[in-house]
Write a protein that holds these residues in place. Structure first.
Motif, PDB file in Angstrom:
ATOM      1  N   ILE A  22      51.423  23.523  71.224  1.00 13.30           N
ATOM      2  CA  ILE A  22      51.611  23.435  72.673  1.00 13.30           C
ATOM      3  C   ILE A  22      52.184  24.764  73.153  1.00 13.30           C
ATOM      4  O   ILE A  22      53.190  25.236  72.625  1.00 13.30           O
ATOM      5  CB  ILE A  22      52.535  22.268  73.053  1.00 13.30           C
ATOM      6  CG1 ILE A  22      51.884  20.960  72.640  1.00 13.30           C
ATOM      7  CG2 ILE A  22      52.862  22.297  74.541  1.00 13.30           C
ATOM      8  CD1 ILE A  22      52.702  19.743  72.894  1.00 13.30           C
ATOM      9  N   ILE A  23      51.514  25.338  74.144  1.00 11.62           N
ATOM     10  CA  ILE A  23      51.937  26.618  74.693  1.00 11.62           C
ATOM     11  C   ILE A  23      52.127  26.474  76.199  1.00 11.62           C
ATOM     12  O   ILE A  23      51.163  26.269  76.938  1.00 11.62           O
ATOM     13  CB  ILE A  23      50.909  27.744  74.412  1.00 11.62           C
ATOM     14  CG1 ILE A  23      50.640  27.887  72.918  1.00 11.62           C
ATOM     15  CG2 ILE A  23      51.405  29.070  74.968  1.00 11.62           C
ATOM     16  CD1 ILE A  23      49.455  27.129  72.450  1.00 11.62           C
ATOM     17  N   ILE A  93      46.949  23.222  72.932  1.00 12.08           N
ATOM     18  CA  ILE A  93      47.126  22.734  74.302  1.00 12.08           C
ATOM     19  C   ILE A  93      47.932  23.756  75.100  1.00 12.08           C
ATOM     20  O   ILE A  93      49.024  24.151  74.689  1.00 12.08           O
ATOM     21  CB  ILE A  93      47.879  21.380  74.315  1.00 12.08           C
ATOM     22  CG1 ILE A  93      47.209  20.348  73.409  1.00 12.08           C
ATOM     23  CG2 ILE A  93      48.061  20.873  75.733  1.00 12.08           C
ATOM     24  CD1 ILE A  93      45.825  19.942  73.820  1.00 12.08           C
ATOM     25  N   PHE A  94      47.384  24.175  76.225  1.00 13.62           N
ATOM     26  CA  PHE A  94      48.080  25.058  77.152  1.00 13.62           C
ATOM     27  C   PHE A  94      48.521  24.217  78.347  1.00 13.62           C
ATOM     28  O   PHE A  94      47.710  23.499  78.931  1.00 13.62           O
ATOM     29  CB  PHE A  94      47.150  26.178  77.640  1.00 13.62           C
ATOM     30  CG  PHE A  94      46.659  27.082  76.554  1.00 13.62           C
ATOM     31  CD1 PHE A  94      47.473  28.085  76.037  1.00 13.62           C
ATOM     32  CD2 PHE A  94      45.381  26.946  76.046  1.00 13.62           C
ATOM     33  CE1 PHE A  94      47.021  28.930  75.042  1.00 13.62           C
ATOM     34  CE2 PHE A  94      44.911  27.786  75.042  1.00 13.62           C
ATOM     35  CZ  PHE A  94      45.737  28.783  74.534  1.00 13.62           C
ATOM     36  N   LEU A  95      49.798  24.297  78.712  1.00 10.25           N
ATOM     37  CA  LEU A  95      50.322  23.566  79.867  1.00 10.25           C
ATOM     38  C   LEU A  95      50.644  24.548  80.988  1.00 10.25           C
ATOM     39  O   LEU A  95      51.313  25.556  80.760  1.00 10.25           O
ATOM     40  CB  LEU A  95      51.603  22.822  79.499  1.00 10.25           C
ATOM     41  CG  LEU A  95      51.491  21.707  78.472  1.00 10.25           C
ATOM     42  CD1 LEU A  95      52.872  21.109  78.190  1.00 10.25           C
ATOM     43  CD2 LEU A  95      50.548  20.628  78.955  1.00 10.25           C
ATOM     44  N   THR A  96      50.181  24.235  82.201  1.00  7.02           N
ATOM     45  CA  THR A  96      50.418  25.124  83.332  1.00  7.02           C
ATOM     46  C   THR A  96      50.522  24.357  84.644  1.00  7.02           C
ATOM     47  O   THR A  96      50.026  23.240  84.758  1.00  7.02           O
ATOM     48  CB  THR A  96      49.285  26.174  83.444  1.00  7.02           C
ATOM     49  OG1 THR A  96      49.628  27.127  84.444  1.00  7.02           O
ATOM     50  CG2 THR A  96      47.952  25.534  83.781  1.00  7.02           C
ATOM     51  N   LYS A 102      43.832  26.754  86.773  1.00  6.92           N
ATOM     52  CA  LYS A 102      43.053  25.516  86.896  1.00  6.92           C
ATOM     53  C   LYS A 102      41.679  25.830  87.476  1.00  6.92           C
ATOM     54  O   LYS A 102      40.657  25.349  86.993  1.00  6.92           O
ATOM     55  CB  LYS A 102      43.790  24.530  87.800  1.00  6.92           C
ATOM     56  CG  LYS A 102      43.044  23.253  88.083  1.00  6.92           C
ATOM     57  CD  LYS A 102      43.828  22.422  89.097  1.00  6.92           C
ATOM     58  CE  LYS A 102      42.988  21.303  89.627  1.00  6.92           C
ATOM     59  NZ  LYS A 102      43.573  20.650  90.772  1.00  6.92           N
ATOM     60  N   ASP A 103      41.657  26.666  88.503  1.00  6.90           N
ATOM     61  CA  ASP A 103      40.407  27.021  89.171  1.00  6.90           C
ATOM     62  C   ASP A 103      39.503  27.892  88.305  1.00  6.90           C
ATOM     63  O   ASP A 103      38.290  27.779  88.360  1.00  6.90           O
ATOM     64  CB  ASP A 103      40.689  27.738  90.492  1.00  6.90           C
ATOM     65  CG  ASP A 103      41.405  26.834  91.492  1.00  6.90           C
ATOM     66  OD1 ASP A 103      41.357  25.596  91.316  1.00  6.90           O
ATOM     67  OD2 ASP A 103      42.020  27.366  92.429  1.00  6.90           O
ATOM     68  N   LYS A 104      40.105  28.774  87.496  1.00  4.63           N
ATOM     69  CA  LYS A 104      39.312  29.658  86.641  1.00  4.63           C
ATOM     70  C   LYS A 104      38.751  28.908  85.440  1.00  4.63           C
ATOM     71  O   LYS A 104      37.837  29.370  84.785  1.00  4.63           O
ATOM     72  CB  LYS A 104      40.171  30.824  86.138  1.00  4.63           C
ATOM     73  CG  LYS A 104      40.483  31.845  87.192  1.00  4.63           C
ATOM     74  CD  LYS A 104      41.305  32.970  86.601  1.00  4.63           C
ATOM     75  CE  LYS A 104      41.684  33.965  87.684  1.00  4.63           C
ATOM     76  NZ  LYS A 104      42.546  35.021  87.169  1.00  4.63           N
ATOM     77  N   GLY A 105      39.354  27.779  85.136  1.00  8.47           N
ATOM     78  CA  GLY A 105      38.894  27.018  83.986  1.00  8.47           C
ATOM     79  C   GLY A 105      39.339  27.672  82.703  1.00  8.47           C
ATOM     80  O   GLY A 105      38.762  28.630  82.253  1.00  8.47           O
ATOM     81  N   GLY A 111      40.861  25.999  72.936  1.00 10.73           N
ATOM     82  CA  GLY A 111      42.045  25.326  73.441  1.00 10.73           C
ATOM     83  C   GLY A 111      41.742  24.499  74.670  1.00 10.73           C
ATOM     84  O   GLY A 111      40.674  24.613  75.262  1.00 10.73           O
ATOM     85  N   GLN A 112      42.703  23.665  75.016  1.00  8.58           N
ATOM     86  CA  GLN A 112      42.555  22.790  76.176  1.00  8.58           C
ATOM     87  C   GLN A 112      43.659  23.103  77.171  1.00  8.58           C
ATOM     88  O   GLN A 112      44.833  23.145  76.819  1.00  8.58           O
ATOM     89  CB  GLN A 112      42.656  21.326  75.733  1.00  8.58           C
ATOM     90  CG  GLN A 112      42.504  20.345  76.865  1.00  8.58           C
ATOM     91  CD  GLN A 112      42.537  18.901  76.386  1.00  8.58           C
ATOM     92  OE1 GLN A 112      42.801  18.617  75.239  1.00  8.58           O
ATOM     93  NE2 GLN A 112      42.278  17.995  77.296  1.00  8.58           N
TER      94      GLN A 112
END
Length: 151
Positions: A22-23, A93-96, A102-105, A111-112
């Motif tokens: 998790i990052i 997993i990347f958390l932001t 989010k828009d850039k995908g 990774g997710q």
């Protein structure tokens, strides 16, 4: 498990059980939106720490990845991070709370990206903060369970 020596020792003893990295992703900016940017980073840090606490023994929490808010290379950087981490972890997993990511995908084979709407926690009482954090954790747990069940 967290980014510290004692947890790395534990990780090395039980690698077969810890399959998720998790990052937390923290944007940095000192523009007119400074306080809001800091608030989003604070929120993601709290969620990440609580997620690690609840899933200790299954996830490894890396230090936050900080980047300039207007960086044009962050998606490519995350792809490189994911590629590197997938040498050791099955799930990355990347958390932001960054709408631009989010828009850039940010999802790809490396990774997710999980985007969470930021909640301003500054003036909330502790009980409400815990409730909001727990609601976010439950949503992430559902995503993680789906990901774990696919593999």
């Amino acid at each position: 498990m967290k980014w510290n020596s004692s947890d790395v020792d534990l990780y090395n003893q039980s690698k077969e059980y810890i399959d998720t990295a998790i990052i937390p992703l923290i944007s940095v900016s000192v523009d007119s939106d400074f306080k809001h940017t800091v608030s989003k980073g604070e929120f993601i840090s709290l969620v990440s720490t609580e997620l690690e606490r609840q899933l200790k023994g299954r996830v490894f929490l890396f230090p936050s990845f900080s980047y300039l808010k207007n960086s044009s290379t962050v998606v490519e950087d995350l792809s490189k991070w994911g590629e590197e981490l997938q040498k050791e972890f099955k799930h990355v997993i990347f958390l932001t709370s960054d709408e631009k990511l989010k828009d850039k995908g940010g999802d790809d084979q490396n990774g997710q990206l999980i985007w969470l709407p930021s909640m301003p926690l500054e003036h909330m009482d502790d009980q409400l903060k815990r409730k909001l954090l727990q609601d976010q954790i439950e949503q992430i747990l559902n995503i993680l369970l789906q990901s774990w069940n696919k593999s």
